[in-house]
Design an enzyme around this catalytic site. Structure first.
Site, PDB file in Angstrom:
ATOM      1  N   ASP A 236     120.802  -8.085  55.095  1.00 40.61           N
ATOM      2  CA  ASP A 236     119.547  -7.562  54.570  1.00 40.61           C
ATOM      3  C   ASP A 236     118.659  -8.739  54.180  1.00 40.61           C
ATOM      4  O   ASP A 236     119.062  -9.896  54.285  1.00 40.61           O
ATOM      5  CB  ASP A 236     119.768  -6.571  53.428  1.00 40.61           C
TER       6      ASP A 236
ATOM      7  N   ASP B 151     126.821  -1.007  48.412  1.00 40.79           N
ATOM      8  CA  ASP B 151     127.235  -2.361  48.060  1.00 40.79           C
ATOM      9  C   ASP B 151     127.062  -2.561  46.563  1.00 40.79           C
ATOM     10  O   ASP B 151     126.164  -2.000  45.945  1.00 40.79           O
ATOM     11  CB  ASP B 151     126.439  -3.416  48.837  1.00 40.79           C
TER      12      ASP B 151
END
Length: 429
Positions: free
Chosen positions: A100, A261
């Site tokens: 990301d 996450d």
């Protein structure tokens, strides 16, 4: 539901000398150290997430808390993230490796520093299995669903995130869908996030990454997820970015979450006031214990200030430090009582509070700490744990002292949490 750990370069020295509190003079960080998935018997997570902002610093953006050196960045992109992170062994090679942009690092900037083209190139070079479109974080989430006209800055970031996602998925398709593209969802309210999710699904995304959840409480997150699922249905997969409520994951099983996450289990090992050591209890929940703080006398800034102010001598400080460590290690061997050991620990701990003019606050702090220390000693949870860390270092894992102990305790927490998640999911399927 898969649990991913966000890479923060949290490796430890496998040969650390706990008695002398030092690594070998020849030790080389990274090369001689080991990651959690190398240290534990089984990887304590289902995948890793790597933020581009940690690996590649953008011009004009302050360094991320996790910062790769130029040499480390070059090596990662040369050999691929999986090999660089030593996540390519038989137990890890099939686990998720997600990229990301790390939007927190540039949240204060008017525009994301990375273009969709640059992000796709980075994901391809790093050989991620999944990659999230470049987003621009929106921190506010008003459950009253105000219109876009009242949220000009948030709406601007909302549109930037969607436009980047549109370009991103087209670029991924052009490259042959080598990794699975994930559309980043940002919004200022549950309805705006649902609308963003709907637009991403229309673009062709089958996997969405929900951002902006970090500051929200559990009930607010549920409202957001309810709105999203009503809008897009049950088909698209969802990932929760930076899910700080990992201990409450059992409350989110019915939302069709595919992955999330979190760094919480590791971070709490040394940043929480009392919940530093995880233990799964027979009832299916988690028990939390306070680590026993015995800071390094001559390296702790607060203690050194006390010496400089003449509140106590360095010799007296070091003597009590040694007594506390000796008592705790002897207790671990069955040679001392809980009371005696707690006395030794607290006789050292009082140095941290000397100089506090508020006598009542100091007395209360000592009493609370004593209670937590005794609870930890009475339970001795490290003796009941069979993880690779507790087996190898024993009582050292419960001592709040130096990075190599604290991170080991955090890695232990990751393992306990991962097993807890698996057991929780089994009970609800």
């Amino acid at each position: 539901m898969k649990f991913l750990y966000s890479d923060t370069q949290d490796y430890v020295d496998p040969n650390y000398d706990f008695l002398n509190d030092r690594s070998a003079s020849t030790r080389q960080r990274y090369w001689d150290d080991v990651y959690a998935h190398e240290l534990m018997d089984e990887p304590p997570y289902d995948g890793l997430l790597v933020a581009m902002s940690a690996v590649r610093q953008a011009e004009g953006v302050a360094s991320s808390k996790v910062r790769y050196s130029t040499a480390e960045e070059q090596r990662m992109l040369r050999v691929g993230a999986r090999k660089f992170l030593r996540f390519d062994g038989p137990k890890c090679r099939d686990l998720m490796l997600m990229g990301d942009c790390g939007a927190f690092a540039y949240a204060e900037h008017p525009e994301p520093p990375y273009s969709p083209e640059e992000v796709v190139e980075f994901y391809l070079e790093a050989e991620f299995t999944h990659g999230i479109s470049p987003d621009h974080i929106i921190f506010e989430c008003d459950l009253n669903n105000p219109p876009a006209s009242e949220q000009k800055e948030a709406f601007r970031r909302y549109e930037i995130t969607l436009e980047n996602a549109r370009k991103f998925i087209n670029l991924v398709r052009h490259e042959g869908d080598i990794f699975e593209p994930m559309g980043a969802v940002q919004g200022w309210s549950p309805e705006s996030m649902a609308a963003a999710a709907y637009e991403l699904v229309r673009m062709g995304y089958k996997y969405l990454a929900i951002g902006g959840l970090v500051p929200l409480k559990v009930d607010a997150i549920k409202v957001v997820l309810d709105a999203i699922r009503r809008k897009i249905g049950s088909g698209p997969k969802l990932h929760l970015l930076g899910f700080a409520k990992a201990d409450n994951i059992h409350q989110f099983i019915n939302y069709g979450i595919s992955s999330f996450d979190s760094t919480s289990p590791l971070i709490r090992a040394f940043k929480d006031d009392k919940a530093n050591y995880y233990q799964e209890n027979p009832a299916g929940g988690l028990n939390y214990y306070t680590a026993i703080r015995i800071p390094q006398a001559i390296e702790n800034s607060r203690l050194m200030q006390g010496v400089k102010r003449g509140l106590f001598s360095a010799e007296d400080l070091v003597a009590h430090e040694h007594l506390a460590l000796k008592a705790l290690r002897e207790f671990d061997q069955g040679l001392g009582s809980v009371e005696y050991t707690a006395d030794a620990v607290m006789n050292y701990h009082r140095f941290l509070l000397l100089g506090d003019d508020n006598e009542k606050a100091r007395v209360n702090a000592m009493a609370k700490t004593r209670e937590r220390v005794q609870r930890t000693l009475e339970a001795s949870p490290w003796k009941k744990c069979d993880c690779a860390i507790c087996r190898s270092v024993g009582v050292e894992v419960i001592i709040f002292r130096s990075s190599n102990r604290n991170k080991r305790r955090g890695i232990h927490n990751l393992g306990v949490y991962h097993r807890h998640l698996k057991n929780t999911l089994e009970k609800h399927t």
